[in-house]
Scaffold this motif. Structure first.
Motif, PDB file in Angstrom:
ATOM      1  N   ARG A  84       0.820  -1.225   0.000  1.00 24.01           N
ATOM      2  CA  ARG A  84       0.000   0.000   0.000  1.00 24.01           C
ATOM      3  C   ARG A  84       0.847   1.266   0.000  1.00 24.01           C
ATOM      4  NH1 ARG A  84      -4.906   1.104   4.328  1.00 24.01           N
ATOM      5  NH2 ARG A  84      -5.428   3.233   3.676  1.00 24.01           N
ATOM      6  N   SER A 104      -8.847  -7.780  -5.841  1.00 25.52           N
ATOM      7  CA  SER A 104      -7.564  -7.621  -5.150  1.00 25.52           C
ATOM      8  C   SER A 104      -6.454  -7.356  -6.157  1.00 25.52           C
ATOM      9  CB  SER A 104      -7.244  -8.883  -4.335  1.00 25.52           C
ATOM     10  OG  SER A 104      -8.196  -9.084  -3.313  1.00 25.52           O
ATOM     11  N   LYS A 154      -6.153  -3.767  -7.539  1.00 23.03           N
ATOM     12  CA  LYS A 154      -5.635  -2.729  -6.647  1.00 23.03           C
ATOM     13  C   LYS A 154      -4.253  -2.234  -7.060  1.00 23.03           C
ATOM     14  CE  LYS A 154      -8.096  -4.145  -2.439  1.00 23.03           C
ATOM     15  NZ  LYS A 154      -8.759  -2.871  -2.111  1.00 23.03           N
ATOM     16  N   ASP A 184      -4.144   1.228  -8.284  1.00 24.59           N
ATOM     17  CA  ASP A 184      -4.369   2.327  -7.348  1.00 24.59           C
ATOM     18  C   ASP A 184      -3.067   2.997  -6.935  1.00 24.59           C
ATOM     19  OD1 ASP A 184      -7.064   1.753  -7.414  1.00 24.59           O
ATOM     20  OD2 ASP A 184      -6.991   0.474  -5.638  1.00 24.59           O
TER      21      ASP A 184
END
Length: 915
Positions: A201, A232, A235, A238
């Motif tokens: 992240r 998933s 992501k 992102d």
């Protein structure tokens, strides 16, 4: 890591992220600096912040952490301990917030590439890595880092991987290691679990790639359904600047729809509208060729990794490299060289009846692609599959792989594959009920591979999947040592070959040629060796190396084959065996000549793998270890009455203290136990050299302090300095026949050595001499040892005693060994006459005086300080290894002139007078 932060800064970071519920840290404690951030009690040190996370966490771990140096802890609930607590509502995200602060946002300091997909992640990562490495080497920059499901490399460590994407703090530590090592690029795989649970992240990838999506990792403890798995994976868009999408993959329209508003979109595939478009694929004898059209790369490209499905992975790598602005020439060369350990590695019996493919295929998509590709490339053969499934996760695979194997294979072995904490019998039963072809359930993986190779008569292709070159097996909660599929394949194919010799060549076939020299390496030594064979026999040797260095580029004296990671212990035996088997079809005898210490060591250690294929012999692994281990070597010298320098061997723990108990005074000579070993060559520290000279204790300790910051853990050799400059050194080259009798000896007096850190201790110019008493003494020594093959012996003349002091014996010729040819002695001719033609003559002792040089004459005139020697040099026209008449095309001549010109700078910057 430069900046150290206080506990208050960590509290503030959690508060700013909106995940801090409560802090019981006092103002006084908040001012303390945090020097360790971890969730592993084994990694604790003083002033640590401990994180309570994981399904297996127990409060006793926290108590242990507090007793070992933790001053506070982070958790989602308070524990029954007397310690300050940072209470958070998201422990996973807290790892990212705290880790980014602890490592000073190091993930922003490298150019990073993230790759996700159900299949092809590792192969694509390695394609990108090889391309980037070619590009970076051309700029004299360190190779890129890689984090993959095969292995991890971060500039400080190389390790086998047990997880596709590391946990957050381990991931940041890899970035930190890479940054501190001067690495500019990092390529990594991003698993669906890492994306779902936020392990990546905090990273913004410069470029990310979405390869494909299939049904995998669907289980109660991973993804409850396909949509969760798919979302998933999405992501990754992102947190990237550019996103590359495969338009040939299922659901590509959904992927593009998600990505297009989140990043700059790049597409690749077989459509003309793709940013990187492939329109034509052709299989040839030396690889797969495909035509590409794009804004930056156009024309025909090729890959040598087998499997038609790898074209898609290559296009993904090209799309990534286009974003990174890599020039086309490095894309071409990198794709051609690329190998991923354990990916589509093919081995064959001598009679061609058994082909074994080792691959990491482990899910429905990769199995389906592997089966389809194998049927196309090996029509009419029996297909046998050896596989299993891991314990406790990806439960859908058991049905998928069972069905696919039953539909495609003639026989299936269901076996162990990291069963972990789940009983093997349960896993096997789940697979077996879906296998609709003859099969056997057998937990012993090695026995399954043995039976697949040795049992049966029909021509067959055996697919060993899931483990590749992994050398461990997960049993319970630990990984235990276990032979890799590659190691077992080589072992049982060798057994098969003993029982099933290759069919004799038909009379219609052309006669085999007498011999082929196979040279390992691409430096001056390799070029000189090839030149000697060309001169004596007009043969074209084969060079095997990981990359082609300047001395061998643009030459027509040999054929060169690049084998990625060829010097690695796990790659070398299989790679060389494949080459030997292929070449043995056309040549009666194969001569293998290593041109470096590590290739020599690999040959000695693995010689049994090549039994009957290599005509020449090498010393035993035991004798090699004696030569490489200085205390053992000098004990051998003592046993046989050979003079050697006073020496002290220091373990890593003794590096600093040893200087106070030396039995000799400064100046001293210091070197690692084996300065050519890969563990020393791959570590990096300020002032690193192959050999050090120190006048004072303080100089030595400064170097040791710098070395201790690196990951070098070998011994150090400290020796008395024998008086005299370069001209006091002596080098003796010899050849001993297959029976251990010395057949040639040539003595040289170095008149100048190199002084730059990478080459210090190597000879730049040598005058050949003769000394019969020394020849006699060394001949007796070598023959008592039962020595075979070439030797390169370094010694120094001690003017105090009038005796030669022996430094080391290298069981190969060296980069300066062409000095023997300058004296009229062709060492390769002696080897070939002995091994190929059985011709042996009385020992040749050289007494011819001649000059060999590997630097411009101007350097000799400037830096050879002994006047008498300097005057003698003027009588000779030196012989140069690299300047071979008839092998100087403009491109080669240009490189060599630049190579020679650089020596002026090196001597100007590093030369010192040893006298």
């Amino acid at each position: 890591m430069n900046t150290v932060h206080t506990l208050r800064e960590y509290v503030d970071a959690l508060r700013d992220a909106g995940i801090l519920v409560e802090s019981t840290v006092s103002d006084e404690l908040a001012a303390r600096e945090i020097h360790c951030l971890t969730y592993d009690t084994r990694a604790l040190s003083e002033d640590a912040l401990f994180i309570c996370k994981g399904a297996h966490f127990k409060e006793e771990y926290l108590c242990d952490a507090l007793s070992r140096g933790a001053i506070a802890y982070v958790a989602e609930k308070k524990h029954n301990v007397d310690a300050p607590c940072l209470l958070v509502n998201d422990i996973r995200y807290s790892l990212v917030v705290l880790g980014q602060l602890f490592y000073n946002h190091v993930t922003d300091k490298l150019t990073s590439v993230g790759i996700t997909g159900t299949k092809g992640k590792s192969t694509t990562a390695y394609y990108v890595r090889y391309i980037l490495n070619d590009w970076l080497r051309a700029q004299s920059m360190p190779e890129c880092a890689i984090l993959s499901s095969i292995d991890n490399y971060d500039g400080k460590s190389t390790e086998e991987s047990h997880i596709t994407t590391p946990e957050v703090l381990e991931l940041y530590q890899h970035f930190e290691n890479a940054y501190e090592s001067g690495i500019s690029h990092l390529v990594m795989e991003a698993s669906s679990q890492a994306l779902k649970y936020g392990r990546v992240r905090g990273i913004t990838y410069d470029v990310a790639a979405f390869l494909n999506i299939g049904s995998d990792h669907i289980s109660p403890i991973e993804h409850p359904d396909f949509e969760d798995y798919f979302n998933s994976k999405l992501k990754i868009f992102d947190s990237c600047r550019f996103g590359c999408v495969n338009t040939d993959a299922k659901y590509s329209d959904r992927v593009i729809e998600y990505a297009k508003d989140r990043c700059n979109l790049i597409t690749f595939g077989s459509h003309e509208s793709d940013t990187v478009s492939c329109q034509h694929v052709e299989k040839r004898s030396d690889g797969l060729y495909f035509t590409v059209s794009s804004l930056k790369y156009n024309g025909e490209f090729s890959i040598t990794m087998p499997g038609l499905f790898n074209i898609s992975n290559a296009l993904a790598a090209m799309a990534i490299c286009m974003v990174l602005d890599v020039p086309e020439e490095y894309v071409r060369s990198g794709l051609r060289k690329a190998r991923a350990a354990g990916r589509m590695q093919i081995y064959e019996s001598r009679d061609k009846n058994v082909t074994v493919i080792v691959d990491y295929a482990h899910n429905r998509m990769s199995f389906d692609a592997l089966y389809r590709s194998t049927k196309i490339e090996y029509p009419g053969r029996q297909m046998i599959s050896v596989f299993g499934c891991p314990g406790s996760h990806a439960l859908q695979r058991r049905k998928d792989l069972g069905e696919l194997s039953g539909q495609n294979c003639d026989f299936v072995f269901i076996t162990e594959e990291d069963s972990g904490e789940e009983p093997f019998a349960q896993i096997a039963a789940d697979i077996e009920k879906h296998v609709a072809c003859p099969h056997l359930v057998l937990e012993d993986r090695a026995e399954c591979i043995r039976r697949a190779i040795l049992d049966g008569k029909d021509a067959r292709v055996i697919l060993l999947t899931g483990k590749g070159e992994e050398t461990t097996m997960k049993r319970g909660s630990v990984f235990v040592p276990y032979p890799s599929d590659v190691e077992l394949t080589l072992k049982y194919l060798a057994e098969y070959d003993k029982v099933h010799p290759a069919a004799p060549a038909s009379s219609a076939k052309k006669a085999k040629k007498d011999f082929l020299p196979i040279i390992l390496g691409s430096d001056e030594n390799a070029y000189g060796t090839a030149r000697l064979f060309q001169e004596a026999y007009h043969v074209t040797p084969l060079l095997l190396c990981t990359q082609q260095l300047v001395p061998t580029r643009s030459s027509h004296l040999f054929l060169c084959r690049i084998i990625p990671d060829f010097e690695r212990e796990e790659v070398f035996p299989g790679a060389l065996l494949g080459v030997l088997k292929q070449c043995a079809q056309d040549y009666e005898k194969l001569l293998v000549i290593p041109c470096s210490d590590y290739y020599t060591g690999l040959l000695c250690r693995h010689y049994d793998h090549f039994e009957g294929l290599i005509a020449n012999r090498f010393i035993s692994d035991e004798l090699l270890e004696t030569f490489d281990t200085k205390d053992k070597f000098y004990a051998l010298c003592e046993q046989y009455g050979m003079d050697y320098p006073k020496t002290v061997v220091a373990s890593p723990e003794e590096r600093e203290s040893v200087v106070d108990r030396l039995p000799f005074d400064f100046p001293i000579v210091v070197k690692p136990e084996n300065s050519n070993a890969l563990d020393y060559l791959r570590c990096h520290f300020e002032g690193q050299k192959k050999v050090f000279f120190f006048d004072a204790r303080e100089q030595y300790l400064t170097m040791v302090h710098s070395m201790n910051q690196s990951d070098y853990r070998g011994k150090l050799i400290l020796q008395e300095f024998i008086p005299g400059g370069d001209d006091a050194m002596r080098v003796l080259n010899s050849y001993s026949d297959l029976d251990g009798h010395v057949r040639a000896m040539c003595l040289g007096q170095p008149v100048l050595e190199y002084y730059d850190p990478k080459s210090v201790g190597n000879y730049a110019a040598i005058i050949s001499r003769g000394d019969q008493s020394l020849y006699d003494k060394m001949q007796e020594f070598l023959e008592k040892l039962g020595y075979v093959g070439f030797s390169n012996i370094d010694m120094k003349y001690d003017s105090r005693t009038g005796r030669y002091v022996l430094f080391e014996i290298n069981p190969r010729l060296g980069r300066s060994s062409y000095f023997c040819r300058a004296a009229g002695l062709n060492m390769m001719k002696l080897l070939t006459n002995d091994v190929v033609y059985g011709k042996r003559e009385d020992c040749v002792y050289n007494h011819t005086v001649a000059l060999w040089q590997n630097v411009p004459t101007g350097i000799l005139r400037r830096y050879v300080k002994d006047q008498e020697l300097s005057d003698e040099l003027k009588q000779f026209k030196g012989t140069h290894t690299l300047f071979c008449k008839g092998d100087l095309p403009l491109s080669r001549l240009y490189r060599l002139l630049r190579y020679y010109a650089a020596q002026y700078h090196n001597f100007r910057d590093y030369y010192f007078d040893k006298k």
